[in-house]
Design an enzyme around this catalytic site. Structure first.
Site, PDB file in Angstrom:
ATOM      1  N   ASP A 150      -4.719 -13.061   2.890  1.00  0.00           N
ATOM      2  CA  ASP A 150      -5.973 -12.539   3.463  1.00  0.00           C
ATOM      3  C   ASP A 150      -7.167 -12.815   2.550  1.00  0.00           C
ATOM      4  O   ASP A 150      -8.289 -12.397   2.845  1.00  0.00           O
ATOM      5  CB  ASP A 150      -5.866 -11.048   3.834  1.00  0.00           C
ATOM      6  CG  ASP A 150      -5.025 -10.223   2.881  1.00  0.00           C
ATOM      7  OD1 ASP A 150      -4.703 -10.721   1.783  1.00  0.00           O
ATOM      8  OD2 ASP A 150      -4.687  -9.075   3.223  1.00  0.00           O
ATOM      9  N   HIS A 153      -6.149  -7.246  -0.863  1.00  0.00           N
ATOM     10  CA  HIS A 153      -6.298  -5.807  -1.077  1.00  0.00           C
ATOM     11  C   HIS A 153      -5.512  -5.347  -2.295  1.00  0.00           C
ATOM     12  O   HIS A 153      -4.427  -5.860  -2.568  1.00  0.00           O
ATOM     13  CB  HIS A 153      -5.818  -5.040   0.158  1.00  0.00           C
ATOM     14  CG  HIS A 153      -6.521  -5.433   1.420  1.00  0.00           C
ATOM     15  ND1 HIS A 153      -6.024  -6.406   2.255  1.00  0.00           N
ATOM     16  CD2 HIS A 153      -7.683  -5.006   1.955  1.00  0.00           C
ATOM     17  CE1 HIS A 153      -6.852  -6.553   3.279  1.00  0.00           C
ATOM     18  NE2 HIS A 153      -7.871  -5.727   3.124  1.00  0.00           N
ATOM     19  N   ASP A 161      -2.522 -10.528  -2.929  1.00  0.00           N
ATOM     20  CA  ASP A 161      -3.121 -10.136  -1.653  1.00  0.00           C
ATOM     21  C   ASP A 161      -4.590  -9.760  -1.887  1.00  0.00           C
ATOM     22  O   ASP A 161      -4.956  -9.292  -2.965  1.00  0.00           O
ATOM     23  CB  ASP A 161      -2.354  -8.935  -1.079  1.00  0.00           C
ATOM     24  CG  ASP A 161      -2.802  -8.528   0.305  1.00  0.00           C
ATOM     25  OD1 ASP A 161      -2.112  -8.922   1.266  1.00  0.00           O
ATOM     26  OD2 ASP A 161      -3.829  -7.827   0.435  1.00  0.00           O
ATOM     27  N   HIS A 195       0.816  -1.226   0.000  1.00  0.00           N
ATOM     28  CA  HIS A 195       0.000   0.000   0.000  1.00  0.00           C
ATOM     29  C   HIS A 195       0.846   1.270   0.000  1.00  0.00           C
ATOM     30  O   HIS A 195       0.313   2.360  -0.212  1.00  0.00           O
ATOM     31  CB  HIS A 195      -0.938   0.039   1.211  1.00  0.00           C
ATOM     32  CG  HIS A 195      -1.989  -1.020   1.202  1.00  0.00           C
ATOM     33  ND1 HIS A 195      -2.864  -1.179   0.149  1.00  0.00           N
ATOM     34  CD2 HIS A 195      -2.303  -1.989   2.106  1.00  0.00           C
ATOM     35  CE1 HIS A 195      -3.680  -2.194   0.417  1.00  0.00           C
ATOM     36  NE2 HIS A 195      -3.352  -2.711   1.585  1.00  0.00           N
TER      37      HIS A 195
END
Ligand code: OKS
Ligand code: ZN
Length: 342
Positions: free
Chosen positions: A284, A197, A195, A159
């Site tokens: 995740d 996200h 991932d 991120h």
């Protein structure tokens, strides 16, 4: 496959985040890395090595100097104001405001972040520096001829933008690794981010470049964090047009639809014909993940690893997210075992 790991991640502990409108203990906690390390060891996946120090020069190839200075000084500035508790940003600039770095630490925290997911404590910067050294040591291994390596990074990185932290990420370990491959003479690097996200930082860093392909499979930004990036029509810009690919999927996605997206992403990577693949590995996507909404199960990760292996490229796995601590080790080890067995 060799794993690179540093216990210095423990310095980044006892921190908090803002979740559901409340300040809570951070989901991104030390137990995560320890569970993964234990699973890698227990499954006999290969030796675990300590990282070599690489200094901040490779970080500065990706991140802005004022941002790296901020990360290194933030705790000292925060505690100089008499505060002995974790530093957490809580205000940000809106479009139209001035992007001038404030002198005071509270202003700097807002200036260099995009959410309240990046807490800083006394040992955070040391852990951040160790985490990127883990990734860069993984680059050394793969550039030195190892067919693959696993950089067990903590804190994660995908991120983080060139000058902005967010979502538990401070230094973008995968981006620094990709740039390090380029700087060692590797012509074409593909980053495959699996991932849950969207890796907004990684996308942003390479958005106008054709020498690093970025592919992301993630929760749809209309529903999921980081909300403001990760749509399918983000395909790169300028020289990078056509070298960014997003595969957003709705909440509730199970392995059938997820693996179809992986197949499309892998074909995109194959068409690019990279010299090396960097995998931003988050687990995740798991059905029991406490902050995520996909439905992958533990055996699915064996198949994910096997598909990535069929790219038949030198591969560096870089650890990102995954918060179901009791299953995180199994899911990561399954990915690596699936890769190794293919
Ligand atoms: C604020 C921070 C939320 C960050 C969630 C995303 C972390 C992650 N509560 N990224 O891959 O796993
Ligand atoms: Zn994640």
């Amino acid at each position: 496959m060799k794993t690179v790991f540093s216990p210095r991640h423990h310095g980044h502990s006892g921190h908090v985040e803002l979740n559901n409108g409340r300040v809570v203990p951070a989901f991104e906690k030390p137990e995560r890395a320890e569970m993964i390390r234990a699973a890698v060891e227990g499954r006999g996946l290969g030796p675990i090595l300590a990282p070599a120090a690489h200094g901040l020069d490779p970080v500065l190839r990706v991140h802005e100097a004022d941002y790296v200075s901020f990360l290194s000084e933030a705790w000292a500035l925060w505690t100089a104001d008499g505060r002995d508790f974790p530093a957490l940003p809580s205000f940000w600039k809106a479009p139209g405001m001035r992007a001038i770095e404030p002198e005071t630490i509270d202003g700097k925290l807002g200036h260099f972040s995009f959410d309240a997911g990046c807490c800083l404590v006394a040992g955070s910067f040391d852990a951040i520096a160790a985490s990127v050294d883990v990734a860069l040591t993984g680059v050394d291994l793969v550039a030195g001829g190892e067919p693959s390596a696993f950089a067990l990074c903590r804190p994660p990185g995908h991120h983080a933008h060139a000058g902005t932290m967010g979502g538990y990420c401070y230094v973008n370990n995968a981006a620094v690794a990709a740039q390090a491959f380029r700087d060692r003479g590797t012509p074409r690097v593909a980053i495959l981010d699996v991932d849950y996200h969207h890796g907004n930082g990684t996308q942003s860093i390479f958005y106008e470049r054709a020498d690093v392909l970025v592919c992301n499979i993630h929760g749809h930004p209309t529903q999921e964090y980081p909300y403001f990036l990760g749509y399918e029509d983000e395909t790169g810009a300028g020289a990078g047009e056509g070298f960014n690919a997003n595969f957003p999927l709705r909440w509730g996605t199970g392995f059938e639809a997820w693996s179809a997206a992986l197949e499309t992403a892998c074909r995109r990577v194959e068409a690019y014909a990279p010299d090396v693949v960097v995998v931003s590995l988050g687990v995740d996507t798991y059905k029991e993940d406490p902050i995520s909404q996909f439905r992958l199960d533990s055996p699915d990760y064996l198949k994910i690893g096997a598909r990535i292996a069929r790219l038949r490229k030198p591969t560096l796995f870089v650890m990102e997210g995954g918060y179901a601590v009791e299953a995180i080790g199994v899911n990561v080890a399954n990915t690596l075992e699936g890769f190794a067995g293919e």
